[in-house]
Write a protein that holds these residues in place. Structure first.
Motif, mmCIF file in Angstrom:
data_model
loop_
_atom_site.group_PDB
_atom_site.id
_atom_site.type_symbol
_atom_site.label_atom_id
_atom_site.label_comp_id
_atom_site.label_asym_id
_atom_site.label_seq_id
_atom_site.Cartn_x
_atom_site.Cartn_y
_atom_site.Cartn_z
ATOM 1 N N ILE A 1 0.843 -1.211 0.000
ATOM 2 C CA ILE A 1 0.000 0.000 0.000
ATOM 3 C C ILE A 1 0.873 1.254 0.000
ATOM 4 O O ILE A 1 2.033 1.197 0.443
ATOM 5 N N GLY B 295 3.468 3.932 -0.792
ATOM 6 C CA GLY B 295 4.723 3.877 -1.535
ATOM 7 C C GLY B 295 5.105 2.476 -1.971
ATOM 8 O O GLY B 295 5.962 2.292 -2.832
ATOM 9 N N SER B 296 4.464 1.468 -1.421
ATOM 10 C CA SER B 296 4.808 0.095 -1.770
ATOM 11 C C SER B 296 4.017 -0.454 -2.962
ATOM 12 O O SER B 296 4.271 -1.585 -3.382
ATOM 13 N N SER C 297 6.458 -4.568 1.883
ATOM 14 C CA SER C 297 6.307 -3.635 3.003
ATOM 15 C C SER C 297 7.690 -3.290 3.534
ATOM 16 O O SER C 297 8.427 -4.169 3.976
ATOM 17 N N LYS C 298 8.019 -2.006 3.471
ATOM 18 C CA LYS C 298 9.333 -1.570 3.946
ATOM 19 C C LYS C 298 9.454 -1.817 5.446
ATOM 20 O O LYS C 298 10.416 -2.416 5.907
ATOM 21 N N SER C 299 8.453 -1.389 6.185
ATOM 22 C CA SER C 299 8.489 -1.568 7.647
ATOM 23 C C SER C 299 8.243 -3.020 8.017
ATOM 24 O O SER C 299 8.745 -3.518 9.019
ATOM 25 N N THR D 26 2.929 -3.043 8.304
ATOM 26 C CA THR D 26 1.754 -2.242 7.915
ATOM 27 C C THR D 26 0.495 -3.100 8.002
ATOM 28 O O THR D 26 0.408 -4.176 7.389
ATOM 29 N N GLY E 246 9.533 4.766 1.118
ATOM 30 C CA GLY E 246 8.461 4.166 0.312
ATOM 31 C C GLY E 246 8.138 4.924 -0.962
ATOM 32 O O GLY E 246 8.160 4.368 -2.065
ATOM 33 N N ARG E 247 7.861 6.227 -0.843
ATOM 34 C CA ARG E 247 7.415 6.967 -2.033
ATOM 35 C C ARG E 247 8.547 7.301 -2.995
ATOM 36 O O ARG E 247 8.300 7.853 -4.067
ATOM 37 N N GLN F 161 0.639 11.267 -3.886
ATOM 38 C CA GLN F 161 1.219 10.798 -2.621
ATOM 39 C C GLN F 161 2.595 11.423 -2.390
ATOM 40 O O GLN F 161 2.927 11.873 -1.290
ATOM 41 N N GLU G 162 2.761 13.624 0.972
ATOM 42 C CA GLU G 162 3.499 13.111 2.138
ATOM 43 C C GLU G 162 4.845 13.793 2.313
ATOM 44 O O GLU G 162 5.353 13.899 3.424
ATOM 45 N N GLN H 214 7.323 11.284 7.406
ATOM 46 C CA GLN H 214 5.863 11.426 7.429
ATOM 47 C C GLN H 214 5.385 11.257 8.881
ATOM 48 O O GLN H 214 4.636 10.352 9.197
HETATM 49 O O1 PA5 Z 1 5.765 6.516 1.306
HETATM 50 C C1 PA5 Z 1 5.620 6.012 2.392
HETATM 51 O O2 PA5 Z 1 6.537 5.975 3.236
HETATM 52 C C2 PA5 Z 1 4.304 5.328 2.772
HETATM 53 O O3 PA5 Z 1 3.326 5.578 1.838
HETATM 54 C C3 PA5 Z 1 4.511 3.821 2.883
HETATM 55 O O4 PA5 Z 1 4.994 3.346 1.660
HETATM 56 C C4 PA5 Z 1 3.212 3.096 3.241
HETATM 57 O O5 PA5 Z 1 2.707 3.581 4.455
HETATM 58 C C5 PA5 Z 1 3.443 1.602 3.349
HETATM 59 O O6 PA5 Z 1 4.462 1.344 4.251
HETATM 60 P P1 PA5 Z 1 5.250 -0.025 4.244
HETATM 61 O O7 PA5 Z 1 5.973 -0.151 2.964
HETATM 62 O O8 PA5 Z 1 6.165 0.056 5.435
HETATM 63 O O9 PA5 Z 1 4.232 -1.132 4.397
#
Ligand code: PA5
Length: 439
Positions: free
Chosen positions: A79, A81-82, A141-143, A146, A201-202, A281, A285, A421
């Motif tokens: 979701i 940025g991912s 998912s970077k983190s 999510t 992410g973005r 986005q 952000e 963010q």
């Molecule tokens: O750009 C960003 O940092 C956010 O939009 C993240 O990509 C988004 O919240 C998803 O996070 P994650 O990739 O950790 O699941």
């Protein structure tokens, strides 16, 4: 290779003022150029992505392994940025109707936790699994934590597990190395692709986040990176007059300071709508911030909106041309479409709209864009123009890179950190609190 063209003629800001303000970006431009030699060490790590051959090789290897499975579907689970960059490039390159037109691997996106939409995905892929076919899950998912991504991943991994003994070979996880998700993926024996730590992410579309799913769908990711690299180098020019990202950031900044706090990206190509949402986005952000880099409360940020030509002329043009002077528009046009349909000569129809007789649809679209710009000019509505030669990987790669650098420069002019963010965390914390109280 043709390059994207920019025109700033109708931004309605004197040239002298633009250049004086853009000059303030010179030290930042130098920092950015230096950052590339630091690889992924600096906060500007995303600028190094187009140079990373090692990463490209690894992504290609995992794509190859997945393609051997002859997947009927690729499900991208992620979701924000991912997944926004992947949707943007996929639709720009392959079209919104890709799934209906392709005989090869189709793609579906699982982002929000909308039960009905995830159920529709299941309805589509279940028959494939029941017949022994393969579905690839790419959990991004970077983190690694999510809520939406993990919920959807658990639902879909469970579905695969119930249908396939060897389901693990169908799962690729893209995450930060050593995130909790990464560690589980390694333990489970899923394939893993790493997102460099300092690539946010973005800003991650040119990392495995975008490259893996896009390459799997047959998009030439090397050309995408070539376009990104060429535009990156153009936008590192310390001679700001020849640096389109610095000039555009300056124009966004000066318009914002003059009270035009809505920034509309008006794309005259149906398949670029998601590119607009990706940009929305990126700008929202990165620039919408409570505090500046000194920690002072500033509450800055323009509101990015997306319009599609000619569709939205029939819904938004009245407001744009008659409403308040609070918008700054970027028109995006495409010089060459992939097709060249023509309005035929059909007896009895030619008087309905006589001007379109024997014209190509592209000619009609071009005339509509020119007509819209003329109306903006006579209404004293400021705008800039960006023209892509085509919707090739090279052009789209250039466009994405240009936008990311424009936003970094805009962050500099507004003195905000374009990479964090902090306020997003507040709703995430509250959501988790509500869910834990329900247990
Ligand atoms: O750009 C960003 O940092 C956010 O939009 C993240 O990509 C988004 O919240 C998803 O996070 P994650 O990739 O950790 O699941």
């Amino acid at each position: 290779m043709k390059d994207i063209e920019f025109s700033f003629e109708h931004a309605m800001i004197p040239q002298q003022r633009i250049l004086e303000t853009a000059e303030r970006l010179r030290p930042m431009i130098r920092n950015m150029a230096n950052a590339i030699s630091e690889g992924y060490e600096s906060d500007l790590a995303s600028l190094y992505l187009p140079d990373d051959r090692l990463m490209l090789g690894k992504v290609r290897q995992v794509i190859g392994e997945n393609l051997q499975l002859k997947p009927a579907y690729l499900i991208v689970i992620g979701i924000g940025g991912s997944n926004l960059g992947t949707i943007a490039v996929q639709e720009a390159m392959l079209g919104k109707l890709y799934n209906q037109l392709t005989a090869s691997t189709k793609v579906l996106y699982a982002d929000t936790v909308d039960s009905d939409s995830i159920n529709n995905i299941i309805t589509l892929i279940k028959p494939v699994l029941e017949k022994g076919g393969n579905i690839i899950l790419n959990v991004i998912s970077k983190s690694g934590t999510t809520t939406e991504t993990i919920a959807n991943a658990e639902v879909l991994i469970d579905l695969l597990r119930r249908h396939k003994k060897d389901y693990k070979k169908c799962i690729t996880v893209t995450s930060d190395k050593d995130s909790e998700l990464w560690n589980i993926a390694v333990k489970e024996g899923f394939k893993v692709l790493e997102i460099p730590k300092k690539v946010g992410g973005r800003y991650s579309v040119f990392s495995p986040v975008g490259l893996f799913p896009l390459g799997l769908l047959g998009i030439d990711i090397e050309r995408l990176l070539d376009g990104a690299r060429a535009m990156r180098d153009t936008c590192l020019n310390v001679n700001v007059e020849e640096n389109p990202a610095a000039i555009c950031a300056t124009l966004q900044y000066l318009n914002y300071k003059s009270g035009r706090n809505i920034c509309d990206l008006f794309l005259f190509a149906n398949d670029l709508e998601s590119l607009g949402k990706w940009f929305r986005q990126l700008m929202a952000e990165s620039i919408g911030k409570e505090s500046n880099t000194k920690g002072e409360k500033v509450n800055v940020g323009m509101t990015p909106t997306v319009s599609i030509g000619s569709t939205d002329l029939h819904s938004m043009a009245q407001l744009y041309l008659g409403g308040p002077y609070d918008k700054f528009t970027t028109f995006v046009g495409i010089k060459n479409s992939r097709s060249s349909l023509q309005v035929p000569t059909v007896e009895g129809y030619s008087d309905l709209v006589p001007e379109i007789h024997c014209k190509s649809l592209m000619d009609i679209m071009d005339a509509t864009l020119e007509g819209t710009k003329a109306a903006f000019r006579s209404g004293k509505r400021p705008y800039i123009e960006i023209n892509l030669p085509d919707k090739s990987e090279y052009s789209v790669g250039q466009f994405l890179q240009f936008n990311m650098m424009e936003i970094i420069y805009l962050g500099k002019l507004l003195n905000v950190n374009p990479f964090d963010q902090p306020n997003v965390e507040s709703y995430k914390k509250e959501t988790r609190k509500i869910m834990s109280e329900q247990n």
